[in-house]
Design a protein around this motif. Structure first.
Motif: not given
Length: 446
Positions: A27-28, A168-170, A174-175, A200-201
């Protein structure tokens, strides 16, 4: 031959659904709630269930968090959508929870978009939350204080989830690129870090949106040998119609117009322009903003700079006449002018105080000397008999004359500030008050 109705198509799951976190380590985001030692994390780890409201913007992990809670507590996860469900579905969910309870198993009832349920539908949950039939977890993008019943709120803890930061979205993206089982790892898709940050942005704090954008980009990626590449051309195509989070009529809408108004009031042209641009970029009707800007001119600038109001009205007119994008530039000009103008809320305060007094006090009579006397009868009753015509007085001011009802004769509402034109108004009114005092002294001497 595969078609829209084949099993292959039927088994399709969006990347965002496949990449839901399976445990707290996956979880991020939401470190303010889920960092080691935080009460909510400890409750999840120990399986200590309690009813809650998860409040936050779309795509920040509300549903995923509820599912992790259920898995950790070995509870049945029952889900309802307030958009698609009614009392019938609520009763069915209650029946399932009651059966599970009889067999010794707990149930988490997760209600997505819970703010869309009306009062009676929300009330339907109360007895079952109270007696422990199920643990209630509601997810909402709207402020629970305004959208949920006090009775339901009093039985739940409210946790505020925040939009994810680009970094965090990056990580989320990547996951998905690395995961060969659930993500895109088996497709060997390559994208440079700067392009990944661009995605991500563009997601604007929304993990679901970021994964949806990545999935579209992966479908459009150029094949280079045995791998695929997401390049700038692909990104441009994916993001061509990107719209920022705005949600007209929701919390974000009111938060941004509030930020615009407060930036103007705080004399920050940069802040005012930024929030104006955010609202326009999000699809807000420019005419709505124009109306609000006119309000700002009266509420926060007032007589400190009377030019502000006609300037804002002109910007509104330009928007109506020219539309996009020329009209929006006129609104931007008005916003910058307001932010840089001297500030006064003296008229706003005076008006509010007068209205409060008018509503709370008796309807006092108009003083006799201020009444018109168009008939002989009225003249015989001395209507207007002692009225002093200001233009015939020295300096066009009838010193000592009273214009309020007798009961409010000495009341003062308007108190100009010492900024802009109101400084001159303040000095002029002070001069008039001094003339009133002198007039009063002269009457006493007589």
């Amino acid at each position: 031959m595969a078609d829209l109705f084949s099993s292959q198509q039927g088994n399709y799951q969006p990347l965002a659904a496949r990449m839901r976190p399976r445990n707290l380590d996956d979880y991020i985001g939401q470190e303010h709630l889920l960092a080691p030692g935080k009460p909510l994390r400890e409750a999840i780890v120990r399986g200590q269930l309690h009813s809650m409201i998860l409040w936050g913007p779309p795509g920040v992990g509300k549903t995923s968090l509820a599912k992790l809670f259920a898995e950790q507590a070995h509870a049945r996860f029952e889900s309802l959508s307030a958009v698609l469900s009614g009392v019938k579905e609520i009763r069915a969910a209650v029946a399932v929870a009651q059966q599970e309870r009889m067999s010794g198993r707990k149930t988490i009832l997760f209600v997505d978009e819970v703010h869309r349920f009306n009062k009676s539908q929300q009330d339907a949950f109360l007895p079952y939350v109270e007696d422990g039939t199920f643990i209630f977890i509601g997810a909402t993008t709207e402020n629970p204080s305004f959208e949920l019943n006090n009775a339901l709120l009093s039985r739940c803890r409210v946790y505020v989830l925040r939009g994810l930061q680009p970094e965090q979205l990056q990580q989320v993206l990547q996951q998905a690129l690395d995961d060969k089982e659930r993500g895109l790892g088996a497709s060997d898709i390559r994208i440079d870090p700067d392009s990944l940050m661009t995605l991500a942005q563009a997601a604007d704090g929304d993990a679901r949106k970021s994964l949806n954008l990545l999935e579209i980009a992966a479908d459009l990626a150029d094949e280079v040998g045995d791998h695929k590449v997401i390049n700038e051309q692909v990104l441009a195509e994916v993001l061509a119609s990107d719209v920022r989070r705005f949600d007209k009529g929701g919390d974000i809408f009111y938060e941004q117009i509030s930020a615009l108004h407060k930036s103007v009031r705080g004399s920050s042209p940069d802040g005012a322009l930024y929030w104006l641009a955010r609202m326009l970029d999000g699809g807000c009707d420019p005419l709505y903003i124009a109306r609000r800007v006119v309000r700002m001119a009266s509420e926060d600038i007032g007589n400190a700079d009377p030019r502000a109001l006609p300037l804002c009205l002109a910007a509104w007119d330009v928007q109506q006449r020219l539309g996009h994008p020329e009209g929006e530039l006129a609104i931007a000009q008005a916003v910058v002018y307001l932010a840089a103008a001297p500030k006064s809320n003296a008229v706003y305060n005076a008006y509010n105080q007068v209205m409060a007094d008018v509503r709370s006090q008796p309807a006092y009579d108009v003083p006799i000397h201020l009444r018109n006397a168009p008939t002989k009868l009225m003249k015989s009753m001395d209507y207007g008999a002692e009225y002093r015509y200001a233009h015939d007085e020295p300096g066009a001011y009838a010193a000592g004359e009273k214009y309020l009802p007798e009961e409010l004769a000495d009341t003062s509402y308007y108190d100009p500030v010492d900024r802009g034109l109101e400084l001159k108004i303040k000095e002029k009114l002070a001069h008039f008050r001094e003339l009133d005092k002198q007039s009063k002294k002269q009457r006493y001497k007589k």
